[in-house]
Design a protein around this motif. Sequence first.
Motif, PDB file in Angstrom:
ATOM      1  N   SER A 124     -10.473  46.073  10.568  1.00  0.00           N
ATOM      2  CA  SER A 124     -10.812  45.822   9.166  1.00  0.00           C
ATOM      3  C   SER A 124      -9.984  46.767   8.322  1.00  0.00           C
ATOM      4  O   SER A 124      -9.422  47.735   8.828  1.00  0.00           O
ATOM      5  N   ASN A 125      -9.938  46.511   7.034  1.00  0.00           N
ATOM      6  CA  ASN A 125      -9.170  47.353   6.120  1.00  0.00           C
ATOM      7  C   ASN A 125      -7.735  47.524   6.606  1.00  0.00           C
ATOM      8  O   ASN A 125      -7.188  48.628   6.607  1.00  0.00           O
ATOM      9  N   LEU A 126      -7.118  46.413   7.044  1.00  0.00           N
ATOM     10  CA  LEU A 126      -5.795  46.455   7.679  1.00  0.00           C
ATOM     11  C   LEU A 126      -4.687  46.836   6.707  1.00  0.00           C
ATOM     12  O   LEU A 126      -3.687  47.439   7.086  1.00  0.00           O
ATOM     13  N   LEU A 127      -4.848  46.476   5.437  1.00  0.00           N
ATOM     14  CA  LEU A 127      -3.776  46.721   4.470  1.00  0.00           C
ATOM     15  C   LEU A 127      -3.793  48.129   3.905  1.00  0.00           C
ATOM     16  O   LEU A 127      -2.806  48.602   3.367  1.00  0.00           O
ATOM     17  N   GLY A 128      -4.921  48.781   3.969  1.00  0.00           N
ATOM     18  CA  GLY A 128      -4.901  50.156   3.476  1.00  0.00           C
ATOM     19  C   GLY A 128      -6.212  50.579   2.861  1.00  0.00           C
ATOM     20  O   GLY A 128      -7.155  49.805   2.732  1.00  0.00           O
ATOM     21  N   SER A 129      -6.234  51.813   2.448  1.00  0.00           N
ATOM     22  CA  SER A 129      -7.468  52.441   2.006  1.00  0.00           C
ATOM     23  C   SER A 129      -7.720  52.161   0.541  1.00  0.00           C
ATOM     24  O   SER A 129      -6.957  51.506  -0.146  1.00  0.00           O
ATOM     25  N   SER A 130      -8.830  52.707   0.054  1.00  0.00           N
ATOM     26  CA  SER A 130      -9.252  52.474  -1.320  1.00  0.00           C
ATOM     27  C   SER A 130      -8.201  52.937  -2.320  1.00  0.00           C
ATOM     28  O   SER A 130      -8.056  52.387  -3.398  1.00  0.00           O
ATOM     29  N   ALA A 131      -7.453  53.948  -1.958  1.00  0.00           N
ATOM     30  CA  ALA A 131      -6.449  54.489  -2.863  1.00  0.00           C
ATOM     31  C   ALA A 131      -5.401  53.442  -3.213  1.00  0.00           C
ATOM     32  O   ALA A 131      -4.791  53.484  -4.272  1.00  0.00           O
ATOM     33  N   ASN A 236      -4.313  39.547   3.449  1.00  0.00           N
ATOM     34  CA  ASN A 236      -3.184  39.381   2.538  1.00  0.00           C
ATOM     35  C   ASN A 236      -3.491  40.043   1.207  1.00  0.00           C
ATOM     36  O   ASN A 236      -4.645  40.083   0.793  1.00  0.00           O
ATOM     37  N   GLY A 237      -2.464  40.546   0.544  1.00  0.00           N
ATOM     38  CA  GLY A 237      -2.670  41.137  -0.780  1.00  0.00           C
ATOM     39  C   GLY A 237      -1.607  42.164  -1.077  1.00  0.00           C
ATOM     40  O   GLY A 237      -1.021  42.758  -0.154  1.00  0.00           O
ATOM     41  N   ALA A 238      -1.340  42.396  -2.361  1.00  0.00           N
ATOM     42  CA  ALA A 238      -0.355  43.382  -2.787  1.00  0.00           C
ATOM     43  C   ALA A 238       0.987  43.153  -2.099  1.00  0.00           C
ATOM     44  O   ALA A 238       1.663  44.101  -1.672  1.00  0.00           O
ATOM     45  N   ASN A 239       1.353  41.866  -1.962  1.00  0.00           N
ATOM     46  CA  ASN A 239       2.626  41.478  -1.326  1.00  0.00           C
ATOM     47  C   ASN A 239       2.750  41.953   0.112  1.00  0.00           C
ATOM     48  O   ASN A 239       3.856  42.153   0.610  1.00  0.00           O
ATOM     49  N   ARG A 240       1.645  42.176   0.749  1.00  0.00           N
ATOM     50  CA  ARG A 240       1.678  42.563   2.145  1.00  0.00           C
ATOM     51  C   ARG A 240       0.779  41.631   2.953  1.00  0.00           C
ATOM     52  O   ARG A 240      -0.119  40.987   2.410  1.00  0.00           O
ATOM     53  N   ASP A 267       0.052  42.789  13.940  1.00  0.00           N
ATOM     54  CA  ASP A 267       1.343  42.273  13.467  1.00  0.00           C
ATOM     55  C   ASP A 267       1.500  42.550  11.983  1.00  0.00           C
ATOM     56  O   ASP A 267       0.756  42.015  11.171  1.00  0.00           O
ATOM     57  N   ASN A 268       2.460  43.371  11.644  1.00  0.00           N
ATOM     58  CA  ASN A 268       2.777  43.621  10.249  1.00  0.00           C
ATOM     59  C   ASN A 268       3.758  42.546   9.802  1.00  0.00           C
ATOM     60  O   ASN A 268       4.932  42.569  10.187  1.00  0.00           O
ATOM     61  N   LYS A 269       3.275  41.600   8.987  1.00  0.00           N
ATOM     62  CA  LYS A 269       4.094  40.444   8.605  1.00  0.00           C
ATOM     63  C   LYS A 269       5.027  40.760   7.455  1.00  0.00           C
ATOM     64  O   LYS A 269       5.864  39.939   7.098  1.00  0.00           O
ATOM     65  N   ASP A 275       4.847  46.744  14.241  1.00  0.00           N
ATOM     66  CA  ASP A 275       3.665  46.259  14.947  1.00  0.00           C
ATOM     67  C   ASP A 275       3.082  47.365  15.841  1.00  0.00           C
ATOM     68  O   ASP A 275       3.734  48.371  16.111  1.00  0.00           O
ATOM     69  N   SER A 276       1.840  47.162  16.252  1.00  0.00           N
ATOM     70  CA  SER A 276       1.193  48.116  17.171  1.00  0.00           C
ATOM     71  C   SER A 276       0.395  47.327  18.201  1.00  0.00           C
ATOM     72  O   SER A 276      -0.003  46.181  17.967  1.00  0.00           O
TER      73      SER A 276
END
Lengths: 339, 339, 339
Positions: A124-131, A236-240, A267-269, A275-276
């Motif tokens: 979860s929270n794959l794209l990043g933190s609250s910041a 998806n979001g913030a162009n990522r 998978d980092n698209k 990727d990891s």
Amino acid sequence: MQKIALAIASLVCAAGASAQSSVTRLSSSTAHTSGVSSGELSSSRFGLRGVEDLGGGLKAGFWLEAGVSMDTGGSSLRFDRRSTISLSNDLGELRLGRDKIASYVNIEAFDPFGDTGVGGNGASNLLGSSAEGTAAGSHPKRLSNMLGYTSPKFGGVQAQLQYSFAERANNQPNKDRGKGLSARLSYASGPLSTAIGYAEMSGGTDTQQQTYKALNLGASWDFGVVKPMLMWARENGANRSMHAVTLGASAPIGKAGELRVAFTQFDNKSRADADSRKFALGYVHKLSKRTALYGTVARVSNDDNATRGLATSSSALASPSISGGDNVTGYSVGIRHSF
Amino acid sequence: MQKIALAIASLVCAAGASAQSSVTRLSSSTAHTSGVSSGELSSSRFGLRGVEDLGGGLKAGFWLEAGVSMDTGGSSLRFDRRSTISLSNDLGELRLGRDKIASYVNIEAFDPFGDTGVGGNGASNLLGSSAEGTAAGSHPKRLSNMLGYTSPKFGGVQAQLQYSFAERANNQPNKDRGKGLSARLSYASGPLSTAIGYAEMSGGTDTQQQTYKALNLGASWDFGVVKPMLMWARENGANRSMHAVTLGASAPIGKAGELRVAFTQFDNKSRADADSRKFALGYVHKLSKRTALYGTVARVSNDDNATRGLATSSSALASPSISGGDNVTGYSVGIRHSF
Amino acid sequence: MQKIALAIASLVCAAGASAQSSVTRLSSSTAHTSGVSSGELSSSRFGLRGVEDLGGGLKAGFWLEAGVSMDTGGSSLRFDRRSTISLSNDLGELRLGRDKIASYVNIEAFDPFGDTGVGGNGASNLLGSSAEGTAAGSHPKRLSNMLGYTSPKFGGVQAQLQYSFAERANNQPNKDRGKGLSARLSYASGPLSTAIGYAEMSGGTDTQQQTYKALNLGASWDFGVVKPMLMWARENGANRSMHAVTLGASAPIGKAGELRVAFTQFDNKSRADADSRKFALGYVHKLSKRTALYGTVARVSNDDNATRGLATSSSALASPSISGGDNVTGYSVGIRHSF
């Protein structure tokens, strides 16, 4: 006598908690740390809950649940894992307050490690933190100020819908910052359990709106001797865009043991060579219904542009610094006690 | 019926607490303050604990204990007095989490005031606070991230060993900062109780390591009409050395009363003319097993280079400013109630 | 059997709480916000309390009560609503700790909405917040470090006296900053309930002393079909003066319902054209003794120099900005559940 027995039942059900500690070691190619970690098998917590029968099939309930750090005792007790009041009858349940978001349920349910400890898939929270955007991350585990509805089960099918208020004034520039929508549709029948989850989080800066979308699917089949499971998640979001897929299984070993194994591919698209892959193996041995010993080993291997580490639930154990392309290994041995 | 009785027993043991308040006055030669103080006789606290019998002599237990400020209610509830999970059998007890350090036990056990309130000897953390070295002071009362072992009693002899992880990465400059080791060996037989304690704390700055060592010895003999006790403590580290010795006694007065008296000498071995002396006199009167009234008076006299004051457990009551050579007097009258 | 029943009774009385959530909407002329609010009907809270009979008519008691945010779960659990220890007998009750101040009781008791939620009269702390003077505002709801006495009732008359220590050293410039005195005298007989309250708070800056005085009177008469009530409150201090008067009534509707209506006039005696008026209408419907649904609507109209808003007990719901002369409307629909 009957009255007294009821009074006791009500009290017993009114308090529940789970505490656990483990000795945990994390190592990257350049460094390692060891320490005591809290909540490697399932999160350490303390809660109060109860249900009142109002007659005519109507029930009122409350649930207050706080996390506890068994390693340091050091975080203030806050009922931020769940604080809800609910009304339910044959038509379903209405809930108000802070709660787990519906779309996060699959991340836990179809990971043999329940997204907890060094073995958890962390999907979860794959794209990043609250910041980086929303008040609580791209796909948070919980949201406040939520109005939720859970349907009854119709032939194994159940639906859950949630709306979380942004609580910002309508004349502010990005007035929806913090708003969340989540839904889950599940089907369970015999050995099969499957579900789809979706969330839409409104984030961005104070002046510019940004929407994060999370979608996931999961399925498990309980053969008795082994229960394989599969989970796919996308954010998806913030162009990522990030995808994760977990293939895992749990298997009973004798009457008291359970073996757990999971492989997760990230998978980092939106970035090349980022990727990891994570592999986790664990064993849980029940000493009783309430107490279990466990051990977990996990390893993450990163592509050159990825720095994914291992999650621990220790409030103090520092992660060793992880460089791009690093591999990270973690071990955890501990005890869980429910009360 | 039997089942119900057991359920009650388990609940009764699952919650324990002690609350107390007193009116306290502190005065130095130039100033004085008065106020309401919490925990002058023993610390105000709230806790949950329980033990599960796993069969075959094996037991699992948990203990969560938080301090409470009865004067202001103002500190957030944190289980930082103790948060442990343990496994025990005939071979002893293993404990994981945050706990009192073994070497601190003597400071409390051989002080008639239990190192609490205006009368307490204050003979731990003699060299200084956390700012001066370790994460928790030169000889803290408690440590987090601890792995502990307590032996069974063999003919009155019991040993306790503890190791607390620093939880810093091994490639950091002062990687052991916060690490702690502690041990206690005790012997009790009839009226005699005696023990030795030792602790080694790893502190210093972020770049330079510093080790603090604490050693103490205590003994008491219960004559029935009076129980004299003696405690000697030493702390070395950072090119400083402090010694403290407490000579005290408690004596029952009738069935409900207890008189307490203690004299403590503080010797600053690394600075001339910086010693202090403390005298404390107290009386506790039990109204019941759970409730007691108490009064304490204490006085500290300082050498010209010493500014030692009186400890209170009030979270708000400001200490009057103390100049070198000042004398400080404190009074406290209050009530303790356990529940 | 008897012993077990007593043990249960003691436990049952030892824990009490009230949780509630509502969907709330606030709007001014230029903006509005919506969200989930906690404690619109009465504050959400969690508490522990108990009384021990010491024999001879003497009783010892404790009370720990913390607020809870059911909408976010996000505030740390602090027993800052009340943390007291008390001794009582035929001559009255002595209390030590943090408690509601006596003069605030009337503000709640003679407002049909109990000074809670969007409908509450908000008639305490009329002159301003802590930043403007005392440690806790011009007329705070609670004070720490308090010594209180409540008399027994003599023919319906009861008196309450409280003193709260400043806890500052006597050689500090404004040594009384934070000190509080409060008293209440009440008379209840048959359908009549009436009381007078007074408080004197010592505030000001670190160097200059300032005294705030609060006085209020209230009366209610329960006709059975309707219970009208009247409350007048005044606060003076820092060259300012504010008056408030609440005229309200509550009326049972059938067996489970209660209608509430209140009008409050705020008179700013030290500034022209700065008065406000508030009207509130509410309905509470009990589903059981423990659970109720409720709805409230309230409106504040401000003179050109006033910016009074509506109080909500949400920790997150932002108030829309209010300009001088603005009118503010609030709605709240929710559920309360006691446990």
